[in-house]
Write a protein that holds these residues in place. Structure first.
Motif, PDB file in Angstrom:
ATOM      1  N   ILE A  12       0.835  -1.190   0.000  1.00 54.96           N
ATOM      2  CA  ILE A  12       0.000   0.000   0.000  1.00 54.96           C
ATOM      3  C   ILE A  12       0.874   1.244   0.000  1.00 54.96           C
ATOM      4  CG2 ILE A  12      -2.009   1.014   1.125  1.00 54.96           C
ATOM      5  CD1 ILE A  12      -2.302  -1.963   0.861  1.00 54.96           C
ATOM      6  N   THR A  13       0.547   2.209  -0.817  1.00 54.97           N
ATOM      7  CA  THR A  13       1.343   3.432  -0.833  1.00 54.97           C
ATOM      8  C   THR A  13       0.511   4.618  -0.349  1.00 54.97           C
ATOM      9  OG1 THR A  13       0.728   4.206  -3.024  1.00 54.97           O
ATOM     10  CG2 THR A  13       2.452   2.541  -2.907  1.00 54.97           C
ATOM     11  N   LEU A  14       1.232   5.692  -0.174  1.00 58.15           N
ATOM     12  CA  LEU A  14       0.591   6.936   0.196  1.00 58.15           C
ATOM     13  C   LEU A  14      -0.545   7.276  -0.765  1.00 58.15           C
ATOM     14  CD1 LEU A  14       2.548  10.209   0.909  1.00 58.15           C
ATOM     15  CD2 LEU A  14       0.481   9.318   1.933  1.00 58.15           C
ATOM     16  N   ALA A  15      -0.301   7.061  -2.032  1.00 56.44           N
ATOM     17  CA  ALA A  15      -1.293   7.376  -3.052  1.00 56.44           C
ATOM     18  C   ALA A  15      -2.580   6.578  -2.838  1.00 56.44           C
ATOM     19  CB  ALA A  15      -0.714   7.091  -4.442  1.00 56.44           C
ATOM     20  N   ASP A  16      -2.425   5.323  -2.478  1.00 58.76           N
ATOM     21  CA  ASP A  16      -3.603   4.490  -2.221  1.00 58.76           C
ATOM     22  C   ASP A  16      -4.434   5.092  -1.093  1.00 58.76           C
ATOM     23  OD1 ASP A  16      -2.634   2.692  -4.105  1.00 58.76           O
ATOM     24  OD2 ASP A  16      -1.514   1.565  -2.588  1.00 58.76           O
ATOM     25  N   VAL A  17      -3.736   5.472  -0.042  1.00 53.81           N
ATOM     26  CA  VAL A  17      -4.428   6.055   1.106  1.00 53.81           C
ATOM     27  C   VAL A  17      -5.136   7.340   0.675  1.00 53.81           C
ATOM     28  CG1 VAL A  17      -4.157   7.073   3.396  1.00 53.81           C
ATOM     29  CG2 VAL A  17      -2.781   5.087   2.739  1.00 53.81           C
ATOM     30  N   ALA A  18      -4.418   8.160  -0.074  1.00 52.97           N
ATOM     31  CA  ALA A  18      -4.983   9.437  -0.507  1.00 52.97           C
ATOM     32  C   ALA A  18      -6.247   9.210  -1.330  1.00 52.97           C
ATOM     33  CB  ALA A  18      -3.950  10.206  -1.330  1.00 52.97           C
ATOM     34  N   LYS A  19      -6.179   8.264  -2.233  1.00 55.03           N
ATOM     35  CA  LYS A  19      -7.333   7.978  -3.070  1.00 55.03           C
ATOM     36  C   LYS A  19      -8.509   7.522  -2.205  1.00 55.03           C
ATOM     37  CE  LYS A  19      -6.294   5.625  -6.779  1.00 55.03           C
ATOM     38  NZ  LYS A  19      -6.076   4.318  -7.443  1.00 55.03           N
ATOM     39  N   ALA A  20      -8.220   6.580  -1.305  1.00 53.94           N
ATOM     40  CA  ALA A  20      -9.270   6.054  -0.435  1.00 53.94           C
ATOM     41  C   ALA A  20      -9.904   7.166   0.407  1.00 53.94           C
ATOM     42  CB  ALA A  20      -8.701   4.964   0.465  1.00 53.94           C
ATOM     43  N   ALA A  21      -9.078   8.107   0.829  1.00 48.29           N
ATOM     44  CA  ALA A  21      -9.596   9.170   1.696  1.00 48.29           C
ATOM     45  C   ALA A  21     -10.151  10.335   0.883  1.00 48.29           C
ATOM     46  CB  ALA A  21      -8.500   9.648   2.637  1.00 48.29           C
ATOM     47  N   GLY A  22      -9.934  10.291  -0.411  1.00 51.15           N
ATOM     48  CA  GLY A  22     -10.419  11.372  -1.254  1.00 51.15           C
ATOM     49  C   GLY A  22      -9.674  12.680  -1.040  1.00 51.15           C
ATOM     50  N   VAL A  23      -8.385  12.607  -0.783  1.00 54.29           N
ATOM     51  CA  VAL A  23      -7.580  13.820  -0.598  1.00 54.29           C
ATOM     52  C   VAL A  23      -6.318  13.688  -1.455  1.00 54.29           C
ATOM     53  CG1 VAL A  23      -8.403  14.153   1.761  1.00 54.29           C
ATOM     54  CG2 VAL A  23      -6.313  12.842   1.351  1.00 54.29           C
ATOM     55  N   ALA A  24      -5.491  14.704  -1.408  1.00 55.19           N
ATOM     56  CA  ALA A  24      -4.235  14.631  -2.147  1.00 55.19           C
ATOM     57  C   ALA A  24      -3.175  13.922  -1.304  1.00 55.19           C
ATOM     58  CB  ALA A  24      -3.753  16.034  -2.495  1.00 55.19           C
ATOM     59  N   THR A  25      -2.207  13.362  -1.982  1.00 52.60           N
ATOM     60  CA  THR A  25      -1.169  12.632  -1.253  1.00 52.60           C
ATOM     61  C   THR A  25      -0.521  13.497  -0.185  1.00 52.60           C
ATOM     62  OG1 THR A  25       0.483  13.278  -2.878  1.00 52.60           O
ATOM     63  CG2 THR A  25      -0.601  11.166  -3.219  1.00 52.60           C
ATOM     64  N   MET A  26      -0.346  14.751  -0.519  1.00 49.57           N
ATOM     65  CA  MET A  26       0.393  15.557   0.434  1.00 49.57           C
ATOM     66  C   MET A  26      -0.386  15.845   1.708  1.00 49.57           C
ATOM     67  SD  MET A  26       0.940  19.332  -0.290  1.00 49.57           S
ATOM     68  CE  MET A  26       1.549  18.950   1.336  1.00 49.57           C
TER      69      MET A  26
END
Lengths: 349, 349
Positions: free
Chosen positions: B9-23
DNA sequence: CTGAAAGCGCTTACAG
DNA sequence: CTGAAAGCGCTTACAG
């Protein structure tokens, strides 16, 4: 250039200096075959000139091996474990691996946390001397090869798929033979004495003790447990009391031996005249003590070496643990406390 | 997806799941202040749901601290060092740091190699118990803060700029007081005995011994050196021979004490009647030995703790070593081998 | 308070 | 045998 830390040399710097592309340098570093002698020399020259060192973080990010293995153990200050740690390191260094050591103090969840953190840092494999109650699920491991040393790892029943290789010292046989040695001296009332009995290796030693007793038609006594000096004294006083005092004590590990000797000293019992003693595990000074302490000698160095070799082999061949178990025989240091070589009365004493 | 290892799992996956930007996720992870309670909750939920763990390699590549410190020591199997290692770990873990331990076996260039490799792996700082002749140049260190423990580090004269903080046990004072204790028993011919004399701490102990002797108008004997059991026997026989045999022995470390006791046992000299003994450094069984061995007790745990705290403070405040020296006093375990508490003859013996 | 884009220093297919 | 480009998973200015 303008960063606080003097910018370190990168692959690109080397490539520029050598007049080649970065990937040529990369290939050189990774020992790729297809490279001209001449190019290789140019690259090497630039690397040396610039004092270039590859950035491991970048390599690891690309999935390259870190050449680091983890070693998780209950306590480094314990000579038994530190001796294992020593040989793990020797073996790993000889093969270009670094070892990351971390202690758990026998707390179960710390094990899991350490494995997690070591995985975060991309260790190539893990050597685990598990805490007491550590239970390992497949998800704790991901893909890192892990080998259990000295203490088997528990796997939850729901996950029989998790195979963990296991390397240990032959505790049971060694205990059996040590107790048989005591029996051969004619002792019939022999007690197995020690601390925590729930550690796998101690359980095995107790079983070995029982096997030896039964094999000679003797009744094994219940395992005698203590915690500190005071309880050791209490317990040993009891063992020595009554009309049928114990004739020999078999402490289940080095720490127990020290406690037993302390208690016997405190209670003024002489070894081996009033009670014999055979220690499981050698301890410093044991060979200078009066009497010299007979002991099972545990091949800790070999244990560490074999486990490490095995792990590095798994890593090198990218194979997975198969649940294989290896056990290493112990040897015996027959000195005086068991009743052998009774010292002649010392004129100087 | 299609890689051999199930893609992590990467940061990007989390960001997508949370509906926010990676940063935003990155900010959450790094405890950035400006983040809505609500966003934070969403992010946390996604992280937990996915079981996300940040890839340390990527973080390190961006210059983030690794939260790992290195500990380089001569030998882990040596209880003195392993006890230091233990407390270093405890202290570091308590502050969220992992410890990377590596042994040198007292080979000088291994030290430097280990420092280099640890730097490659972005350790945040290094604790060094130097090998014998290790000489450190500034370029060996780059920017990692390094603290020397127990043994000072040599710096080439050309580079007086390299400041290394140093934490040690007060060897000289402790040795002086131990020897003065022997002198207070009336012994006048006292020998300082041990192995390698070129280690800083041993040198200091020899100096302490000499100071004590001179302070009482006694002539310090030349340091008596041995290497193994055989040479110890030879050397101690010599010490005890002639018309003015030595009255007390002051072994300069635990290993020397064991050798001395072995030799004295072999030669049938009784302690403390024929020779007294005061060990620098406590050893296992010393308190159960007959006689109980008096010893300087070295605060190894404190040493490790103080050095580690100091290093972590340097790291946290991004400050550089200033060449500060810290020394920690030792304590004394007055038992029997020095001549105190002479045991009454034991009825059981 | 949140985001799109660039970049850390390497390696990996894919070309040539 | 060598290279230009993309990408590993994060963080860092810079905007908005």
């Amino acid at each position: 250039m303008d960063s606080p830390n003097p910018k370190s040399i990168t692959l690109a710097d080397v490539a520029k200096a050598a007049g080649v592309a970065t990937m040529t340098v990369s290939r050189y570093l990774n020992g790729h075959p297809n490279i001209t002698e001449k190019t290789a020399r140019k690259v090497k020259a630039s690397i040396d000139a610039l004092g270039y060192r590859p950035n491991q973080a970048a390599r690891m990010l690309m999935g390259q091996p870190s050449r680091v293995i983890g070693l998780i153990l209950p306590d480094i200050a314990n000579p038994f474990f530190s001796s294992i740690a020593h040989s793990v390191q020797q073996t790993a260094h000889a093969r270009g691996y670094l070892v990351w050591i971390a202690a758990t103090n026998d707390e179960a969840n710390i094990d899991l946390q350490l494995i997690e953190r070591m995985r975060d840092h991309h260790v190539d494999g893990i050597l685990l001397i598990a805490s007491f109650h550590t239970i390992l699920r497949p998800r704790d491991l991901g893909n890192v090869p892990l080998i259990a040393l000295e203490r088997p790892v528990r796997v939850p029943p729901a996950h029989p798929k998790l195979l963990v290789d296991f390397v240990k010292i032959e505790d049971r046989n060694a205990a059996r033979e040590a107790v048989e040695h005591l029996i051969s001296h004619g002792y019939r009332r022999i007690a197995c004495f020690g601390l925590n009995s729930k550690i796998h290796s101690i359980e095995e030693r107790i079983l070995g003790y029982q096997e030896a007793m039964r094999a000679h038609n003797l009744t094994p006594l219940p395992y005698v447990q203590c915690e500190d000096k005071q309880s050791a004294i209490r317990v040993i006083r009891k063992l020595m009391a009554g009309r049928a005092p114990v004739q020999a004590i078999f402490p289940a590990n080095g720490a127990a031996t020290i406690l037993a000797l302390e208690a016997l000293d405190e209670l003024h019992y002489s070894v081996p005249d009033q009670v014999a003693l055979f220690s499981f595990g050698d301890i410093p000074l044991a060979h200078v003590f009066r009497p010299k302490i007979s002991a099972v000698s545990q091949p800790t160095e070999l244990l560490g070496e074999i486990a490490t070799r095995h792990l590095l082999d798994l890593i090198a061949t990218r194979s997975s643990p198969t649940g294989i178990r290896t056990s290493i025989p112990a040897s015996y240091l027959i000195r005086e406390s068991c009743g052998c070589h009774r010292p002649t009365p010392d004129k100087n004493y």
